[in-house]
Design a protein around this motif. Structure first.
Motif: not given
Lengths: 362, 118
Positions: A126, B10-12, A139, A137, A45, A37, A145, A41-42, A123, B3-8
């Motif tokens: 996302a 990575v994005m930062i 959420l 994502v 992004a 994951s 957010f 995500a990378l 951000l 874990i939902d915030f992991l992509p965020i």
């Protein structure tokens, strides 16, 4: 059409499966899934960054061409067909310019300000649902957010204003904070109307609630409250991203260039990027919250979202070329004395209407 | 779920890397010919007069305080709005009372001139 609709989810699944294959047996299952994951995500992004750059290049071209047409000029037409490559030429020019840092500026704050101004916009991307199953994502507090991240950008503006050690910058920065913060209140308030109409804070669910009936269930068409909410949202959006007629934090006739007076070269370019992409993002949220998001016939969902976003972007450009700039006292008065009470009354009306519609007592 | 915030996260990191690359690239390609006049703060061509980091008008602080007050109040609307259909009439009446209390403060600030810029 199905292929285009599911292009990105398909690609996502394919890469996901590929990575799982790759790591098979190399490490414990839970570590592997976190790693996969993270890599996904990378990829997401990096695509977000590319998306941002592409959209901003298109917007700059559109803005200049649009402004030119409204003022009865031709606009950029030398670089590439219809001047389409002009933004790229501008970017290259920005790269080879000297980066000037004033002697008594706060060096670190001066350096970090463009980054802090730019990052939140990316951000926010996302949580945007681009189509069915195409949310980077999902959420359950996506809306919160988006608002939270959107208000970080103002810190970058203030950092730029304070760190430059220039009177114009400081004035622009202070004005920027006051303005963004004032318009945040009616915006946050008017978004509650959308939550009331959809019954959820997840952007995916908000878009889903607007599907069906050939677009007649869009929140903007929940008359009269949806339309009022949309108008307030859009006015606040223009103010939040400092676009004309609310661009007095960079009002060149009074405070030179406001908070980025002392910026040059690529740092200035990052501010420019942030400004345009912030505008794109708020328009995208406007389209998601009020115009049905990715819902639309025939064309794939992500294309519909981009079309709706550009419709709102174009509206902003039109307004920019039409209206004169506000005065600072009018600006504050308008936010606190007009938008806040109207948003509050609209919120109350929405809840009463929903109550009546469902039968009081529910 | 954290874990939902992991992509965020990575994005930062990726955004920071993008900005860093852009700045480093411009540092490599751009010229660097500093002169004393060039590095002075811009003041429309006049010699700079004093530091800019001085005290600022109280109006800005007042606006900040108003923002914090109202934003905190408004955040209470969010959970209420999500649960509105389940709360029913009780929720409607309760939020009416809440808005009434909010309005008392709002009218007070208005009458005291808190929203006037001048």
């Amino acid at each position: 059409m199905d292929i285009f609709n599911n292009l990105f989810p398909g690609l996502y699944d394919w890469i996901n499966a590929l990575l799982h294959d790759w790591f098979k047996g190399a490490m414990p299952a839970d570590v592997e899934s976190v790693l996969v994951s993270a890599i996904m995500a990378l990829i997401v992004a990096i695509s977000a960054i590319l998306f941002m750059v592409l959209m901003v290049l298109i917007m700059i071209w559109l803005e200049r061409k649009n402004a030119a047409r409204i003022q009865d000029r031709v606009g950029p037409n030398r670089v590439g067909p219809y001047g389409l490559l002009q933004p790229i030429a501008d970017t290259i020019k920005m790269l080879i310019k000297e980066d000037i840092v004033p002697t008594n500026a706060d060096k670190l704050v001066h350096l970090l300000a463009p980054l802090v101004a730019m990052a939140p916009a990316v951000l926010a991307l996302a949580v945007v649902p681009f189509g069915k199953g195409m949310t980077p994502v999902d959420l359950n507090i996506g809306l919160l957010f988006m608002i939270a991240v959107g208000s970080i950008g103002v810190v970058g503006i203030f950092m730029a204003g304070y760190g430059s050690n220039n009177k114009y910058s400081l004035l622009g920065g202070m004005r920027g904070v006051a303005q963004v913060v004032s318009y945040e209140v009616p915006q946050v308030l008017t978004v509650v109307t959308v939550i009331l109409l959809s019954g959820s804070m997840s952007l995916v669910k908000i878009v889903d609630a607007q599907g069906g009936w050939f677009g007649l269930q869009w929140n903007i068409l929940a008359l009269p409250v949806g339309l009022i909410a949309f108008v307030i949202f859009y006015i606040c959006a223009l103010a939040e991203v400092n676009r004309s007629p609310f661009d007095l934090i960079e009002g060149e006739s009074e405070i030179v260039a406001g908070f980025f007076t002392e910026y040059s070269g690529m740092k200035w370019g990052l501010f420019y990027l942030a400004e345009y992409f912030n505008f794109f993002i708020v328009c995208m949220f406007g389209a998601t919250l009020f115009l049905g998001g990715w819902q639309g016939p025939i064309l794939p969902g992500w294309l519909w979202l981009i079309i709706k976003t550009y419709a709102l972007v174009w509206l902003g450009m039109w307004i920019r070329m039409t209206l004169p700039r506000f005065r600072v006292d009018q600006l504050m008065k308008f936010a606190w004395k007009v938008l806040v009470p109207v948003a509050l009354a609209n919120l109350l009306l929405t809840s009463i209407l929903i109550g009546v519609y469902n039968g009081i007592g529910f | 779920m954290p874990i939902d915030f992991l992509p965020i996260l990575v994005m930062i990191a990726v955004v920071a890397a993008f900005a860093a690359i852009a700045l480093i690239l411009s540092g490599l390609t751009g010229p660097r010919r500093p002169t004393r006049a060039k590095l002075e703060p811009y003041e429309s061509g006049m010699p700079p007069f004093g530091s800019a980091m001085r005290r600022v008008s109280i109006k800005y602080f007042l606006t900040a305080v108003l923002f914090i007050l109202f934003d905190i109040e408004i955040i209470f609307f969010y959970p209420w709005a999500v649960l509105f259909r389940q709360l029913g009439l009780f929720g409607l009446i309760e939020m009416g009372i809440f808005i009434l209390i909010l309005l008392v403060g709002y009218v007070y600030i208005w009458r005291k001139g808190g929203f006037d810029w001048d």
